[in-house]
Design a protein around this motif. Structure first.
Motif, PDB file in Angstrom:
ATOM      1  N   ASP A   1     -24.316  36.762  62.088  1.00 21.91           N
ATOM      2  CA  ASP A   1     -22.883  37.019  61.901  1.00 21.91           C
ATOM      3  C   ASP A   1     -22.090  36.187  62.907  1.00 21.91           C
ATOM      4  OD1 ASP A   1     -20.329  37.995  61.611  1.00 21.91           O
ATOM      5  OD2 ASP A   1     -20.932  40.090  61.514  1.00 21.91           O
TER       6      ASP A   1
ATOM      7  N   TYR B   1     -18.935  36.138  63.285  1.00 20.73           N
ATOM      8  CA  TYR B   1     -17.681  36.783  63.670  1.00 20.73           C
ATOM      9  C   TYR B   1     -17.876  37.941  64.650  1.00 20.73           C
ATOM     10  CZ  TYR B   1     -15.222  34.119  60.149  1.00 20.73           C
ATOM     11  OH  TYR B   1     -14.683  33.091  59.426  1.00 20.73           O
TER      12      TYR B   1
ATOM     13  N   ALA C   1     -17.885  35.510  69.986  1.00 20.36           N
ATOM     14  CA  ALA C   1     -17.590  34.925  68.680  1.00 20.36           C
ATOM     15  C   ALA C   1     -17.158  33.471  68.779  1.00 20.36           C
ATOM     16  CB  ALA C   1     -16.509  35.743  67.971  1.00 20.36           C
TER      17      ALA C   1
ATOM     18  N   TRP D   1     -19.351  30.123  67.814  1.00 18.35           N
ATOM     19  CA  TRP D   1     -19.779  29.809  66.454  1.00 18.35           C
ATOM     20  C   TRP D   1     -20.040  28.317  66.205  1.00 18.35           C
ATOM     21  CZ3 TRP D   1     -16.986  26.389  63.628  1.00 18.35           C
ATOM     22  CH2 TRP D   1     -15.650  26.193  63.964  1.00 18.35           C
TER      23      TRP D   1
ATOM     24  N   GLY E   1     -22.330  36.931  58.215  1.00 15.74           N
ATOM     25  CA  GLY E   1     -20.902  37.168  58.320  1.00 15.74           C
ATOM     26  C   GLY E   1     -20.306  37.396  56.939  1.00 15.74           C
TER      27      GLY E   1
ATOM     28  N   ASN F   1     -17.833  29.007  58.696  1.00 17.23           N
ATOM     29  CA  ASN F   1     -18.606  29.735  57.707  1.00 17.23           C
ATOM     30  C   ASN F   1     -19.762  28.925  57.124  1.00 17.23           C
ATOM     31  OD1 ASN F   1     -16.762  31.950  57.940  1.00 17.23           O
ATOM     32  ND2 ASN F   1     -15.313  30.760  56.733  1.00 17.23           N
TER      33      ASN F   1
ATOM     34  N   THR G   1     -23.086  30.864  57.285  1.00 15.76           N
ATOM     35  CA  THR G   1     -23.207  31.901  56.256  1.00 15.76           C
ATOM     36  C   THR G   1     -23.526  31.290  54.898  1.00 15.76           C
ATOM     37  OG1 THR G   1     -21.654  33.339  57.434  1.00 15.76           O
ATOM     38  CG2 THR G   1     -21.994  33.778  55.094  1.00 15.76           C
TER      39      THR G   1
END
Length: 426
Positions: A190, A192, A246, A249, A276, A295, A298
């Motif tokens: 994840d 986030y 976070a 990332w 996420g 993202n 993900t």
């Protein structure tokens, strides 16, 4: 028309001779630029003047992200290694270079490899800055027609924003699979706000997934190295902890995550990834090159997973979010077929027969059948959270635990009644 090729093999004793041989003879190949380093090669790739790149394993700062960016820009890549250097060959393949030749190969063989790479290069159909552009190339050679024995499965646990219980489901599935004697790796992916470590009472502040992704991007990660970076929670369960902040990332690049998943398949029979929620593509951002996308990790997990579990809540707001999220997933990754698991099922939020009403709504508005319903058990989940333990440890008879065990057995392909109780090993 001759194939337009960039080279990036500076420093090698055979570089000048090879370039001369390719240019002198009629091999259908023209070297349009001899690049001095990775930055020079990536800059050349954006000009649209080349179709392929010939590079050496010793190229400084060469990593999987660079190979992914070349591929996203439509540049086919062929690698050259010193004759007999199997280590360099393996590293290039892990970085995503499918065609690797010894440096003493005849020029005509190298030219043929370049042509084959161009004709077989995947076309993503996306701009270089689109996070989907790198998805067909996950830093790995093409999959064989049949998978080797012992190759593990990857299950992605994903769902919409809110609190549908993605992490609770991911942790529960991994723990129950391990208790069924299935070697399992739980990955906190994840970007986030991963909290797997907190749920399991692991106080280490070093994010295992960052170290693993860094090694994967550099082409040095193997199954043994991945095992060393993961916590051994029980004899059959390892946990790769997530981001402690976070804002880290950008360290989880899609190419590195793709390689990580491949090594996870070699390490464990089952890998469960807590993903996420967001699939946004940040299209308002304009870059000339492939900028980091939050993202991307993900999207890579969802594209690579053998099974995608979409966790939905059991109230009207959560169901609406699930319908929208499933539609977005179809738009971004149309080849992914998720399985919906409705979590926190209870009386009250949905009138009448909640199971029937929810199943009917998801079938009507999302075209999805519900694979499983998981009952709400606040007392058991609170006890597990307070103690940093799993449901099996604090509430063995919980109906939620029973539902997770049944689903874990289905995903792992084992009977739900087998296995033995396991205790933490560290």
């Amino acid at each position: 028309m001759a194939l337009q090729v960039f080279t990036a093999v500076t420093g090698a004793a055979w570089e000048s001779e090879l370039v001369g041989a390719l240019d002198r003879q009629d091999h259908g190949v023209t070297v349009v630029r001899r690049c001095v380093d990775v930055a020079d090669l990536l800059a050349a790739a954006t000009t649209g003047t080349g179709q392929a790149a010939l590079l050496s394993a010793e190229l400084r700062r060469l990593d999987g992200a660079a190979v992914a960016r070349l591929t996203a820009a439509g540049i086919a890549v062929v690698g050259l290694v010193e004759p007999g250097d199997s280590g360099a060959t393996d590293r290039l393949r892990q970085l995503g270079v499918a065609r690797v030749l010894p440096a003493d190969a005849p020029p005509e063989e190298i030219a043929e490899a370049l042509r084959a790479a161009v004709s077989g290069a995947p076309s993503s159909g996306h701009d270089v800055g689109d996070p989907r552009a790198a998805l067909p190339v996950l830093g790995l050679p093409p999959e064989p027609a049949t998978r080797p024995a012992g190759r593990g499965r990857v299950v992605a646990v994903w769902g919409p924003t809110g609190a549908p219980g993605r992490t609770t489901v991911a942790v529960g599935l991994a723990d129950e699979a391990a208790r069924l004697d299935v070697p399992t790796l739980l990955v906190d992916g994840d970007v986030y706000g991963g909290v797997v470590a907190q749920l399991l009472g692991l106080l280490d502040e070093s994010p295992g997934i960052v170290a693993a992704a860094r090694q994967a991007t550099a082409g040095t990660l193997d199954a043994a190295g991945l095992a060393r970076l993961a916590w051994a929670v029980t004899p059959q369960l390892r946990v790769l902890t997530g981001l402690t902040r976070a804002d880290r990332w950008p360290e989880l690049r899609p190419q590195g995550i793709g390689v990580l998943l491949e090594e996870a398949r070699r390490l464990s029979a089952l890998t469960v990834v807590d993903c996420g929620f967001s699939l946004e593509e940040d299209e308002e951002l304009a870059f000339d090159t492939a900028a980091p996308r939050r993202n991307g990790a993900t999207l890579t997990v969802l594209a690579a997973a053998d099974e995608v579990i979409c966790v939905s809540g059991a109230d009207p707001v959560a169901l609406q979010r699930t319908v929208r999220a499933l539609a977005e997933l179809r738009d971004v990754l149309p080849d992914v077929s998720p399985q919906v698991v409705v979590n926190q099922l209870r009386r009250g939020p949905v009138p009448g027969d909640a199971r029937q009403e929810i199943a009917s709504a998801l079938r009507r508005f999302a075209g999805q059948e519900v694979r499983a319903f998981l009952p709400a058990d606040r007392r058991a989940t609170d006890a597990a959270l307070a103690g940093g333990r799993t449901l099996a440890e604090v509430a063995a008879g919980s109906p939620l635990r029973t539902g997770l065990r049944t689903l874990a057995a289905e995903l792992a392909g084992v009977p739900a009644t087998t296995g033995r109780r396991s205790r933490r090993s560290g």
